[in-house]
Design a protein around this motif. Sequence first.
Motif, PDB file in Angstrom:
ATOM      1  N   GLY A 145       4.286   9.518  -9.962  1.00 29.26           N
ATOM      2  CA  GLY A 145       3.750   9.554 -11.324  1.00 29.26           C
ATOM      3  C   GLY A 145       2.972  10.830 -11.599  1.00 29.26           C
ATOM      4  N   ALA A 146       2.184  11.261 -10.622  1.00 27.47           N
ATOM      5  CA  ALA A 146       1.432  12.508 -10.784  1.00 27.47           C
ATOM      6  C   ALA A 146       2.382  13.693 -10.914  1.00 27.47           C
ATOM      7  CB  ALA A 146       0.487  12.714  -9.599  1.00 27.47           C
TER       8      ALA A 146
ATOM      9  N   GLU B 249       0.829  -1.203   0.000  1.00 25.25           N
ATOM     10  CA  GLU B 249       0.000   0.000   0.000  1.00 25.25           C
ATOM     11  C   GLU B 249       0.870   1.263   0.000  1.00 25.25           C
ATOM     12  OE1 GLU B 249      -3.123   2.199   3.009  1.00 25.25           O
ATOM     13  OE2 GLU B 249      -3.017   0.010   3.012  1.00 25.25           O
TER      14      GLU B 249
ATOM     15  N   LEU C 128       2.515   1.659  -3.485  1.00 21.03           N
ATOM     16  CA  LEU C 128       1.573   2.139  -4.499  1.00 21.03           C
ATOM     17  C   LEU C 128       1.264   3.620  -4.313  1.00 21.03           C
ATOM     18  CD1 LEU C 128      -0.900  -0.868  -4.749  1.00 21.03           C
ATOM     19  CD2 LEU C 128       0.817  -0.143  -6.414  1.00 21.03           C
ATOM     20  N   GLN C 129       1.143   4.059  -3.063  1.00 24.70           N
ATOM     21  CA  GLN C 129       0.863   5.468  -2.803  1.00 24.70           C
ATOM     22  C   GLN C 129       2.028   6.344  -3.261  1.00 24.70           C
ATOM     23  OE1 GLN C 129       0.115   6.384   1.292  1.00 24.70           O
ATOM     24  NE2 GLN C 129      -0.695   8.408   0.830  1.00 24.70           N
TER      25      GLN C 129
ATOM     26  N   SER D  42       4.240   5.576  -5.518  1.00 26.47           N
ATOM     27  CA  SER D  42       4.301   5.488  -6.978  1.00 26.47           C
ATOM     28  C   SER D  42       3.286   6.413  -7.638  1.00 26.47           C
ATOM     29  CB  SER D  42       4.056   4.050  -7.430  1.00 26.47           C
ATOM     30  OG  SER D  42       5.039   3.194  -6.920  1.00 26.47           O
ATOM     31  N   LYS D  43       2.085   6.460  -7.088  1.00 25.92           N
ATOM     32  CA  LYS D  43       1.052   7.340  -7.646  1.00 25.92           C
ATOM     33  C   LYS D  43       1.446   8.801  -7.514  1.00 25.92           C
ATOM     34  CE  LYS D  43      -2.783   4.205  -6.700  1.00 25.92           C
ATOM     35  NZ  LYS D  43      -3.966   3.982  -5.861  1.00 25.92           N
ATOM     36  N   ILE D  44       1.991   9.176  -6.360  1.00 22.24           N
ATOM     37  CA  ILE D  44       2.390  10.570  -6.151  1.00 22.24           C
ATOM     38  C   ILE D  44       3.536  10.944  -7.081  1.00 22.24           C
ATOM     39  CG2 ILE D  44       3.431  12.152  -4.473  1.00 22.24           C
ATOM     40  CD1 ILE D  44       1.808  10.632  -2.313  1.00 22.24           C
TER      41      ILE D  44
END
Length: 57
Positions: free
Chosen positions: A33-34, A23, A26-27, A29-31
């Motif tokens: 990527g954004a 978790e 993934l968090q 990675s999302k930040i």
Amino acid sequence: MDVPYDLTSYVRVLKMATTPTTEEFLQVSKIAGAGILLVGFIGFIIGGIMLLVTGGF
């Protein structure tokens, strides 16, 4: 520079470090990527403005 002291402090930090959970990974990675997409979008907008200003069509 005291090498034995430096090595013990490095070992202490490595012992305290833990592997992130799925978790958390993934968090992050999302930040990240954004952030990459945001910087790319800003660059695209600046490039478009530069084309309009200089008449590069």
